[in-house]
Write a protein that holds these residues in place. Structure first.
Motif, PDB file in Angstrom:
ATOM      1  N   ALA A 152     -40.128  13.932  19.326  1.00 16.02           N
ATOM      2  CA  ALA A 152     -39.205  14.254  18.965  1.00 16.02           C
ATOM      3  C   ALA A 152     -39.375  12.991  17.352  1.00 16.02           C
ATOM      4  CB  ALA A 152     -37.838  14.118  20.036  1.00 16.02           C
ATOM      5  N   LEU A 153     -38.711  13.409  17.039  1.00 18.37           N
ATOM      6  CA  LEU A 153     -38.354  12.717  15.133  1.00 18.37           C
ATOM      7  C   LEU A 153     -36.742  11.868  15.494  1.00 18.37           C
ATOM      8  CD1 LEU A 153     -40.096  14.898  13.079  1.00 18.37           C
ATOM      9  CD2 LEU A 153     -41.157  13.440  14.491  1.00 18.37           C
ATOM     10  N   THR A 154     -35.950  11.578  16.144  1.00 12.48           N
ATOM     11  CA  THR A 154     -35.173  11.025  15.897  1.00 12.48           C
ATOM     12  C   THR A 154     -34.981  10.202  17.550  1.00 12.48           C
ATOM     13  OG1 THR A 154     -33.148  13.122  16.987  1.00 12.48           O
ATOM     14  CG2 THR A 154     -33.852  12.323  15.049  1.00 12.48           C
ATOM     15  N   ASN A 155     -33.861   9.325  17.763  1.00 13.05           N
ATOM     16  CA  ASN A 155     -33.956   8.791  19.260  1.00 13.05           C
ATOM     17  C   ASN A 155     -32.469   8.604  19.118  1.00 13.05           C
ATOM     18  OD1 ASN A 155     -33.785   7.240  21.047  1.00 13.05           O
ATOM     19  ND2 ASN A 155     -34.697   5.486  20.941  1.00 13.05           N
ATOM     20  N   PRO A 156     -32.163  10.041  20.525  1.00 12.48           N
ATOM     21  CA  PRO A 156     -31.009  10.136  20.619  1.00 12.48           C
ATOM     22  C   PRO A 156     -29.534   9.279  21.045  1.00 12.48           C
ATOM     23  CG  PRO A 156     -32.190  11.101  22.759  1.00 12.48           C
ATOM     24  CD  PRO A 156     -32.622  10.236  21.091  1.00 12.48           C
ATOM     25  N   PHE A 157     -30.853   7.836  21.545  1.00 15.21           N
ATOM     26  CA  PHE A 157     -29.540   6.856  22.181  1.00 15.21           C
ATOM     27  C   PHE A 157     -28.889   6.222  21.021  1.00 15.21           C
ATOM     28  CE2 PHE A 157     -30.698   5.214  26.786  1.00 15.21           C
ATOM     29  CZ  PHE A 157     -30.645   7.412  27.161  1.00 15.21           C
ATOM     30  N   PHE A 158     -30.378   5.944  20.360  1.00 12.03           N
ATOM     31  CA  PHE A 158     -29.788   5.373  19.090  1.00 12.03           C
ATOM     32  C   PHE A 158     -27.935   6.000  18.526  1.00 12.03           C
ATOM     33  CE2 PHE A 158     -28.587   4.998  14.238  1.00 12.03           C
ATOM     34  CZ  PHE A 158     -28.396   3.668  14.265  1.00 12.03           C
ATOM     35  N   ASN A 159     -27.548   7.005  17.942  1.00  7.89           N
ATOM     36  CA  ASN A 159     -26.614   7.784  17.911  1.00  7.89           C
ATOM     37  C   ASN A 159     -25.527   7.653  19.037  1.00  7.89           C
ATOM     38  OD1 ASN A 159     -27.734   8.391  15.499  1.00  7.89           O
ATOM     39  ND2 ASN A 159     -28.077  10.535  15.770  1.00  7.89           N
ATOM     40  N   LEU A 160     -26.154   8.054  20.224  1.00 14.08           N
ATOM     41  CA  LEU A 160     -24.674   7.626  21.400  1.00 14.08           C
ATOM     42  C   LEU A 160     -24.921   7.147  22.328  1.00 14.08           C
ATOM     43  CD1 LEU A 160     -26.029  11.264  22.640  1.00 14.08           C
ATOM     44  CD2 LEU A 160     -24.028  11.023  21.115  1.00 14.08           C
ATOM     45  N   VAL A 161     -25.234   5.927  21.946  1.00 15.69           N
ATOM     46  CA  VAL A 161     -25.958   4.501  22.738  1.00 15.69           C
ATOM     47  C   VAL A 161     -25.673   3.750  22.510  1.00 15.69           C
ATOM     48  CG1 VAL A 161     -26.382   3.672  24.891  1.00 15.69           C
ATOM     49  CG2 VAL A 161     -26.748   5.918  25.302  1.00 15.69           C
ATOM     50  N   THR A 162     -26.513   3.703  21.476  1.00 14.11           N
ATOM     51  CA  THR A 162     -26.586   1.544  20.803  1.00 14.11           C
ATOM     52  C   THR A 162     -25.302   2.051  19.840  1.00 14.11           C
ATOM     53  OG1 THR A 162     -29.073   1.726  21.156  1.00 14.11           O
ATOM     54  CG2 THR A 162     -28.498  -0.071  19.485  1.00 14.11           C
ATOM     55  N   PHE A 163     -25.019   3.130  18.595  1.00 11.81           N
ATOM     56  CA  PHE A 163     -24.295   2.481  18.065  1.00 11.81           C
ATOM     57  C   PHE A 163     -22.926   2.523  17.831  1.00 11.81           C
ATOM     58  CE2 PHE A 163     -21.367   4.960  14.358  1.00 11.81           C
ATOM     59  CZ  PHE A 163     -21.374   3.580  14.278  1.00 11.81           C
ATOM     60  N   PRO A 164     -22.428   3.137  19.373  1.00 16.94           N
ATOM     61  CA  PRO A 164     -21.043   3.183  19.947  1.00 16.94           C
ATOM     62  C   PRO A 164     -21.439   1.934  20.470  1.00 16.94           C
ATOM     63  CG  PRO A 164     -22.234   4.613  21.011  1.00 16.94           C
ATOM     64  CD  PRO A 164     -22.987   5.185  19.791  1.00 16.94           C
ATOM     65  N   ILE A 165     -22.031   1.606  21.443  1.00 16.90           N
ATOM     66  CA  ILE A 165     -22.012   0.078  22.488  1.00 16.90           C
ATOM     67  C   ILE A 165     -21.973  -0.792  20.978  1.00 16.90           C
ATOM     68  CG2 ILE A 165     -23.408  -1.612  23.645  1.00 16.90           C
ATOM     69  CD1 ILE A 165     -24.312   0.595  24.886  1.00 16.90           C
ATOM     70  N   GLN A 166     -22.318  -0.861  19.802  1.00 18.27           N
ATOM     71  CA  GLN A 166     -22.302  -2.336  18.688  1.00 18.27           C
ATOM     72  C   GLN A 166     -20.939  -2.011  18.006  1.00 18.27           C
ATOM     73  OE1 GLN A 166     -24.177  -4.752  18.393  1.00 18.27           O
ATOM     74  NE2 GLN A 166     -22.646  -5.462  16.818  1.00 18.27           N
ATOM     75  N   MET A 167     -20.545  -0.709  18.041  1.00 23.10           N
ATOM     76  CA  MET A 167     -19.024  -0.704  17.327  1.00 23.10           C
ATOM     77  C   MET A 167     -17.822  -1.284  18.153  1.00 23.10           C
ATOM     78  SD  MET A 167     -19.105   0.406  13.948  1.00 23.10           S
ATOM     79  CE  MET A 167     -17.345   1.177  14.373  1.00 23.10           C
ATOM     80  N   ALA A 168     -18.185  -0.630  19.375  1.00 19.26           N
ATOM     81  CA  ALA A 168     -17.053  -1.272  20.185  1.00 19.26           C
ATOM     82  C   ALA A 168     -16.656  -2.871  20.632  1.00 19.26           C
ATOM     83  CB  ALA A 168     -17.344  -1.073  22.243  1.00 19.26           C
ATOM     84  N   LYS A 169     -17.949  -3.679  20.348  1.00 17.29           N
ATOM     85  CA  LYS A 169     -17.884  -4.459  20.156  1.00 17.29           C
ATOM     86  C   LYS A 169     -17.539  -5.223  19.154  1.00 17.29           C
ATOM     87  CE  LYS A 169     -22.536  -5.351  23.566  1.00 17.29           C
ATOM     88  NZ  LYS A 169     -23.662  -5.216  23.674  1.00 17.29           N
ATOM     89  N   ASP A 170     -17.589  -5.038  17.400  1.00 21.54           N
ATOM     90  CA  ASP A 170     -17.374  -5.528  16.865  1.00 21.54           C
ATOM     91  C   ASP A 170     -16.180  -5.222  16.286  1.00 21.54           C
ATOM     92  OD1 ASP A 170     -19.866  -5.533  16.144  1.00 21.54           O
ATOM     93  OD2 ASP A 170     -19.617  -3.602  14.973  1.00 21.54           O
ATOM     94  N   GLU A 175     -22.056   2.408  30.216  1.00 24.19           N
ATOM     95  CA  GLU A 175     -21.114   1.236  31.573  1.00 24.19           C
ATOM     96  C   GLU A 175     -22.251   0.656  32.072  1.00 24.19           C
ATOM     97  OE1 GLU A 175     -20.901   4.726  34.709  1.00 24.19           O
ATOM     98  OE2 GLU A 175     -18.763   5.231  33.667  1.00 24.19           O
ATOM     99  N   LYS A 176     -23.713   0.503  31.474  1.00 20.95           N
ATOM    100  CA  LYS A 176     -24.520  -0.385  31.904  1.00 20.95           C
ATOM    101  C   LYS A 176     -24.622  -1.460  31.109  1.00 20.95           C
ATOM    102  CE  LYS A 176     -29.048  -1.882  32.408  1.00 20.95           C
ATOM    103  NZ  LYS A 176     -30.823  -0.909  32.756  1.00 20.95           N
ATOM    104  N   ALA A 177     -23.271  -1.616  29.492  1.00 18.57           N
ATOM    105  CA  ALA A 177     -23.490  -2.488  28.418  1.00 18.57           C
ATOM    106  C   ALA A 177     -21.954  -2.760  28.821  1.00 18.57           C
ATOM    107  CB  ALA A 177     -22.755  -1.641  27.268  1.00 18.57           C
ATOM    108  N   GLY A 178     -20.625  -2.446  29.945  1.00 17.16           N
ATOM    109  CA  GLY A 178     -19.976  -3.095  30.889  1.00 17.16           C
ATOM    110  C   GLY A 178     -18.899  -2.518  30.131  1.00 17.16           C
ATOM    111  N   LEU A 179     -19.106  -1.561  29.720  1.00 18.32           N
ATOM    112  CA  LEU A 179     -18.605  -0.441  28.635  1.00 18.32           C
ATOM    113  C   LEU A 179     -17.693   0.715  29.112  1.00 18.32           C
ATOM    114  CD1 LEU A 179     -19.230   0.158  25.343  1.00 18.32           C
ATOM    115  CD2 LEU A 179     -17.634  -2.090  25.916  1.00 18.32           C
ATOM    116  N   GLU A 180     -16.417   1.185  29.468  1.00 16.00           N
ATOM    117  CA  GLU A 180     -16.256   2.881  30.257  1.00 16.00           C
ATOM    118  C   GLU A 180     -15.945   3.626  29.148  1.00 16.00           C
ATOM    119  OE1 GLU A 180     -10.962   4.865  31.956  1.00 16.00           O
ATOM    120  OE2 GLU A 180     -11.394   2.131  31.103  1.00 16.00           O
ATOM    121  N   PHE A 181     -16.452   4.554  29.562  1.00 18.22           N
ATOM    122  CA  PHE A 181     -16.709   6.192  28.953  1.00 18.22           C
ATOM    123  C   PHE A 181     -16.439   7.124  29.743  1.00 18.22           C
ATOM    124  CE2 PHE A 181     -19.179   9.998  29.319  1.00 18.22           C
ATOM    125  CZ  PHE A 181     -19.662   9.447  27.846  1.00 18.22           C
ATOM    126  N   ASP A 182     -15.976   8.262  28.942  1.00 19.14           N
ATOM    127  CA  ASP A 182     -15.009   8.813  28.699  1.00 19.14           C
ATOM    128  C   ASP A 182     -15.541  10.399  27.824  1.00 19.14           C
ATOM    129  OD1 ASP A 182     -12.722  10.240  30.389  1.00 19.14           O
ATOM    130  OD2 ASP A 182     -11.058  10.039  28.472  1.00 19.14           O
TER     131      ASP A 182
END
Length: 432
Positions: free
Chosen positions: A181-199, A227-234
């Motif tokens: 697979a040539l994309t990492n879905p965790f970047f779009n769906l995990v890494t990025f929103p976590i960083q945006m939430a912190k920002d 949730e492991k990053a300390g964020l609530e998810f819906d």
């Protein structure tokens, strides 16, 4: 033998058709395309279009034509289904293969010949297409993305038939044997929103997603990671084709949803964006790259899109080396291809990356030879990837060994909804 053909003339979930390794430009290309709607291919003659003497020749590189018996590669696409219209993948694949055969010597010096099948986003047809690829003895299968990956992947896995796909989810990402697979879905769906939430200083991420099994299954992994990053998810699931989403989205304006990420095709995202506007939501909204197209820019006010951060799968919509190369290929070897669509550029990337990763294949080109070559290939620039790199040795993300890329692209939209500049983020060397 019974066959099923859709109104466009493409084989659907039954007998795939072989697409010619090359095509003529202009009227000759149109005539050839009409003649090749069935299962047959061409005679392998030297009819490849050439860019020699044009302004694109420098971008396309020197001529290095493939010769000899063709190497048959399967291509499975959703085509025009009820969830999205990816029929552009067929036009892009034809143009890309013509380019690779003329400028990159195909595979092992032999021309690539495509065998295609269209799923129409139907799980049963997805399984049927995969089984047909096994029956057709292709040496590998490529795909852009698919809403029915869960049904089409198992037959290929069981047959040890290599699959290179641009974006994947679910069990396929855990395959260490023959899926790439040539994309990492965790970047779009995990890494990025976590960083945006912190920002922005929030402790919650809310996702508005099209409600299809392939789209929502990934959140079984995404939710615990966030949730492991300390964020609530819906997760708000909305059926594809829902034009008025205000009933589902009204609670967001009255509550505290934190970061709101919209995940779907452009039609779905248009309804979600306008629904958020209609209910008066004023918080932070981010959209995945498939959300943004010329249709989105026309249907959603620029005031809403301005400043929106978008994790991108392809650097479309700006002038950069990746888009210039893709446009050169699309205009030289194709006809009327909308190069502004992320799905179009992604299809080019996956075919060009497959050719690059298998460039060292020699001797008999078999599925196992293809798998071995892909796994042994060193880290390389992802074709038209905007600065991303790929290596498919299972170490880009050990939790998802099928993933070949680290990091992703980010852009910010201007007041017309156009991307400004793409920046690769989280790109680190993939070790031996």
């Amino acid at each position: 033998m019974p066959k099923t053909m859709n109104p466009t003339g493409r084989w659907v979930g039954r007998r795939p058709r072989r697409r010619a390794a090359s095509a003529r430009l202009g009227a000759a290309a149109l005539a050839a395309g009409l003649l090749l709607v069935g299962c047959g291919g061409d005679d392998g003659g030297d009819d490849t279009p050439t860019a020699a003497g044009t302004s694109d020749s420098g971008l396309l590189g020197p001529v290095a034509r493939a010769t000899g018996a063709p190497v048959r590669i399967g291509l499975i696409s959703d085509g025009k289904g009820p969830v999205s219209d990816l029929s552009i993948e067929f036009a892009v694949s034809d143009a890309t293969v013509a380019y690779l055969n003329e400028r990159h010597s195909g595979i092992a010096g032999r021309p690539i010949e495509l065998v295609t099948c269209e799923t129409l986003s139907d799980p049963a047809k997805g399984t049927d297409c995969a089984n047909r690829m096994v029956e057709e003895n292709v040496v590998a299968v490529v795909a852009g993305s698919s809403t029915v990956l869960d049904s089409m992947w198992p037959p290929m896995r069981d047959a040890k038939l290599p699959l290179m796909i641009y974006s994947a989810s679910g069990a396929a990402l855990r395959d260490s044997e023959s899926t790439f697979a040539l994309t990492n879905p965790f970047f779009n769906l995990v890494t990025f929103p976590i960083q945006m939430a912190k920002d922005v200083g929030t402790d919650k991420v809310t996702v508005i997603s099209v409600d299809s099994p392939n789209a929502t299954s990934v959140y079984q992994v995404v939710e615990p990671a966030i949730e492991k990053a300390g964020l609530e998810f819906d997760l708000i699931r909305i059926a594809p084709g829902t034009a008025d989403m205000t009933p589902q989205l009204r609670p967001l304006a009255a509550g505290d949803p934190g970061i709101v990420e919209v995940a779907g095709n452009d039609a779905f995202c248009i309804s979600a964006f306008n629904g958020l506007r209609d209910v008066g939501f004023t918080g932070t909204v981010i959209g995945l790259s498939n959300c943004i197209s010329d249709r989105t820019q026309k249907a959603v006010p620029g005031s809403f899109l301005k400043g929106m951060h978008v994790p991108a799968s392809a650097p479309v919509g700006t002038d950069n080396p990746s888009t210039r190369l893709f446009e050169a290929v699309a205009t030289t070897y194709g006809k009327d291809i909308d190069t502004s669509r992320a799905a179009a550029m992604s299809m080019f990337t996956v075919l060009a990356a497959f050719q690059s990763a298998t460039s060292q294949v020699s001797g008999d080109v078999t599925p196992q030879a293809v798998i071995s070559a892909i796994k042994a290939a060193p880290e390389r620039d992802l074709p038209a990837g905007g600065g991303l790199r790929f290596r498919c040795n299972g170490k880009a993300d050990p939790t998802m060994p099928a993933v070949c890329v680290r990091g992703g692209l980010l852009t910010t939209l201007d007041d017309k909804g156009h991307p400004t500049e793409y920046k690769p983020v989280g790109v680190t060397p993939i070790e031996d």
